[in-house]
Design an enzyme around this catalytic site. Structure first.
Site, mmCIF file in Angstrom:
data_model
loop_
_atom_site.group_PDB
_atom_site.id
_atom_site.type_symbol
_atom_site.label_atom_id
_atom_site.label_comp_id
_atom_site.label_asym_id
_atom_site.label_seq_id
_atom_site.Cartn_x
_atom_site.Cartn_y
_atom_site.Cartn_z
ATOM 1 N N GLU A 11 -33.258 11.564 75.844
ATOM 2 C CA GLU A 11 -34.397 11.902 75.678
ATOM 3 C C GLU A 11 -34.494 13.136 74.871
ATOM 4 O O GLU A 11 -33.563 13.933 74.983
ATOM 5 C CB GLU A 11 -35.353 11.816 76.745
ATOM 6 C CG GLU A 11 -35.683 10.404 77.506
ATOM 7 C CD GLU A 11 -36.674 10.636 78.588
ATOM 8 O OE1 GLU A 11 -36.940 11.648 78.892
ATOM 9 O OE2 GLU A 11 -37.298 9.415 79.186
ATOM 10 N N GLN A 17 -41.143 -1.243 54.767
ATOM 11 C CA GLN A 17 -41.712 -2.217 55.357
ATOM 12 C C GLN A 17 -43.299 -1.976 55.248
ATOM 13 O O GLN A 17 -43.928 -1.295 56.196
ATOM 14 C CB GLN A 17 -41.282 -2.182 56.948
ATOM 15 C CG GLN A 17 -41.990 -3.257 57.630
ATOM 16 C CD GLN A 17 -41.454 -4.631 57.253
ATOM 17 O OE1 GLN A 17 -40.288 -4.857 56.908
ATOM 18 N NE2 GLN A 17 -41.966 -5.755 57.312
ATOM 19 N N LYS A 49 -32.194 -8.823 33.816
ATOM 20 C CA LYS A 49 -31.568 -10.093 34.016
ATOM 21 C C LYS A 49 -31.485 -11.007 33.001
ATOM 22 O O LYS A 49 -32.860 -11.321 32.400
ATOM 23 C CB LYS A 49 -32.039 -11.011 35.500
ATOM 24 C CG LYS A 49 -31.614 -10.143 36.330
ATOM 25 C CD LYS A 49 -31.739 -10.857 37.770
ATOM 26 C CE LYS A 49 -31.312 -9.925 38.962
ATOM 27 N NZ LYS A 49 -32.132 -10.061 40.277
ATOM 28 N N ASP A 72 -33.013 6.218 40.254
ATOM 29 C CA ASP A 72 -33.843 5.483 41.087
ATOM 30 C C ASP A 72 -34.724 6.400 42.041
ATOM 31 O O ASP A 72 -34.264 7.678 41.999
ATOM 32 C CB ASP A 72 -32.756 4.634 42.003
ATOM 33 C CG ASP A 72 -33.418 3.384 42.230
ATOM 34 O OD1 ASP A 72 -34.690 3.299 42.273
ATOM 35 O OD2 ASP A 72 -32.828 2.365 42.786
ATOM 36 N N THR A 75 -28.101 1.967 50.387
ATOM 37 C CA THR A 75 -26.626 1.644 50.856
ATOM 38 C C THR A 75 -25.822 1.858 49.495
ATOM 39 O O THR A 75 -24.591 1.816 49.622
ATOM 40 C CB THR A 75 -26.786 -0.077 50.979
ATOM 41 O OG1 THR A 75 -27.329 -0.559 49.821
ATOM 42 C CG2 THR A 75 -27.422 -0.328 52.225
ATOM 43 N N GLY A 76 -26.527 2.002 48.573
ATOM 44 C CA GLY A 76 -25.664 2.433 47.210
ATOM 45 C C GLY A 76 -25.686 0.901 46.532
ATOM 46 O O GLY A 76 -25.216 0.966 45.288
ATOM 47 N N GLY A 77 -25.870 -0.323 47.124
ATOM 48 C CA GLY A 77 -25.684 -1.513 46.418
ATOM 49 C C GLY A 77 -26.254 -1.731 44.902
ATOM 50 O O GLY A 77 -25.464 -2.124 44.445
HETATM 51 C C1 R5P Z 1 -35.954 -0.576 45.601
HETATM 52 O O1 R5P Z 1 -37.058 -0.860 45.682
HETATM 53 C C2 R5P Z 1 -35.632 0.895 45.571
HETATM 54 O O2 R5P Z 1 -36.241 1.363 44.226
HETATM 55 C C3 R5P Z 1 -34.130 1.352 45.446
HETATM 56 O O3 R5P Z 1 -33.550 0.711 44.364
HETATM 57 C C4 R5P Z 1 -33.632 0.678 46.677
HETATM 58 O O4 R5P Z 1 -34.098 1.216 47.862
HETATM 59 C C5 R5P Z 1 -32.248 1.083 46.847
HETATM 60 O O5 R5P Z 1 -31.275 0.803 47.640
HETATM 61 P P1 R5P Z 1 -29.898 0.383 48.090
HETATM 62 O O6 R5P Z 1 -29.152 1.881 47.811
HETATM 63 O O7 R5P Z 1 -29.582 -0.034 49.463
HETATM 64 O O8 R5P Z 1 -29.528 -0.448 46.954
#
Ligand code: R5P
Length: 277
Positions: free
Chosen positions: A36, A86, A176, A202, A207-209
């Protein structure tokens, strides 16, 4: 009025206090053996600026306890508003997390300030929110540099446009495109990146993905160098190591989430918005 620094935002809180010529309140945070959390704030002031990014569940608890400890008017500065992704019910039965956070914060604070909240939907759950835009600060960092800015998707294009206009550079977004019946590839919509230094911009890097995928493609298209820039360097789950070992040369972020990559401060932006109140 004084400034209360939560553990997630000590440097930004101090920078804001300096700009606003306010003192820092004395704070004590500790964890009991059962996990806590405990908060004590020594302050005789009647108004307080509490600075706390929500980058973890613990941050949300500490912000709540800090506001609970204070008497008088509270201005909650939440530079990175966690839980904002969310922002609606995607699957039946889900909690709208940001609505719960909004209700909680607004039960204590007179006004809430944040920077680049994830979406208009997330902002719509607040009644007392001021959402500030740090994209011009990102643009200013790159002013007069020989770069092109790219949004990783169409959704972020307006943000990138703002940054690029301040930087005075070309900008575009990745789109795309269907190459054949079996292949879809990503391309910059208009400009060529061949031989150029590209900055992928961004709002959040988590996560950087998103930026790693985009950079792989840009390298194939002949980009000379790729850097990434964001407002909120959440950098979850070893993301920084993954990003910097994927061929991306640097990460440039603001101090909404305090990281070694926080090369730009939002202190002036937040301090002048507070002065306007
Ligand atoms: C998405 O809507 C956001 O603008 C970012 O592109 C996203 O949150 C990046 O997330 P991650 O680094 O996990 O790919």
């Amino acid at each position: 009025m004084d400034v209360v620094a939560c553990p997630s935002s000590p440097l930004l809180a101090k920078r804001m206090a300096e700009r606003l010529k306010l003192k820092m309140a004395e704070v004590e945070f500790k964890r009991f053996p059962d996990g806590e959390l405990y908060t004590r704030i020594k302050s005789d002031e009647k108004e307080h600026v509490v600075v706390c990014s929500l980058n973890s569940n613990e941050d949300l608890t500490l912000l709540t306890l800090s506001m609970e400890a204070l008497k008088g008017k509270i201005y909650a500065v939440v530079p990175y508003m966690g839980y904002a992704r969310q922002d609606k019910v995607f699957l039946e039965g889900e909690a709208v997390s940001i609505r719960a956070v909004a209700r909680l914060l607004e039960s204590y604070a007179e006004k809430i300030m944040t920077v680049n909240i994830h979406s208009a939907d997330a902002a719509s759950h607040f009644k007392k929110l001021k959402n500030l835009d740090a994209m011009p600060l990102l643009g200013n960092y790159y002013r007069e540099k020989d770069i092109v800015m790219l949004s990783p998707d169409k959704g972020s294009v307006e943000r990138v446009k703002v940054a690029a206009e301040v930087a005075g550079c070309e900008w575009d977004y990745l789109e795309k495109k269907r190459v054949d019946a079996y292949t879809v590839e990503v391309f910059p919509k208009e400009i060529s990146v061949e031989g150029k230094k590209v900055v992928i911009v961004d709002d959040i890097i988590s996560t950087g993905g998103t930026v790693i995928e985009a950079s792989k493609r840009l390298k194939n298209l002949g980009a000379a160098e790729i850097e990434v820039s964001c407002v909120h360097a959440v950098l979850a789950s070893f993301a920084a190591a993954r990003i910097l070992s994927s061929g991306i040369s640097d990460i440039v972020a603001t101090d909404t989430v305090e990281k070694i990559f926080s090369k730009i401060t939002v202190a002036d932006l937040l301090a002048s918005a507070l002065k306007d109140l």
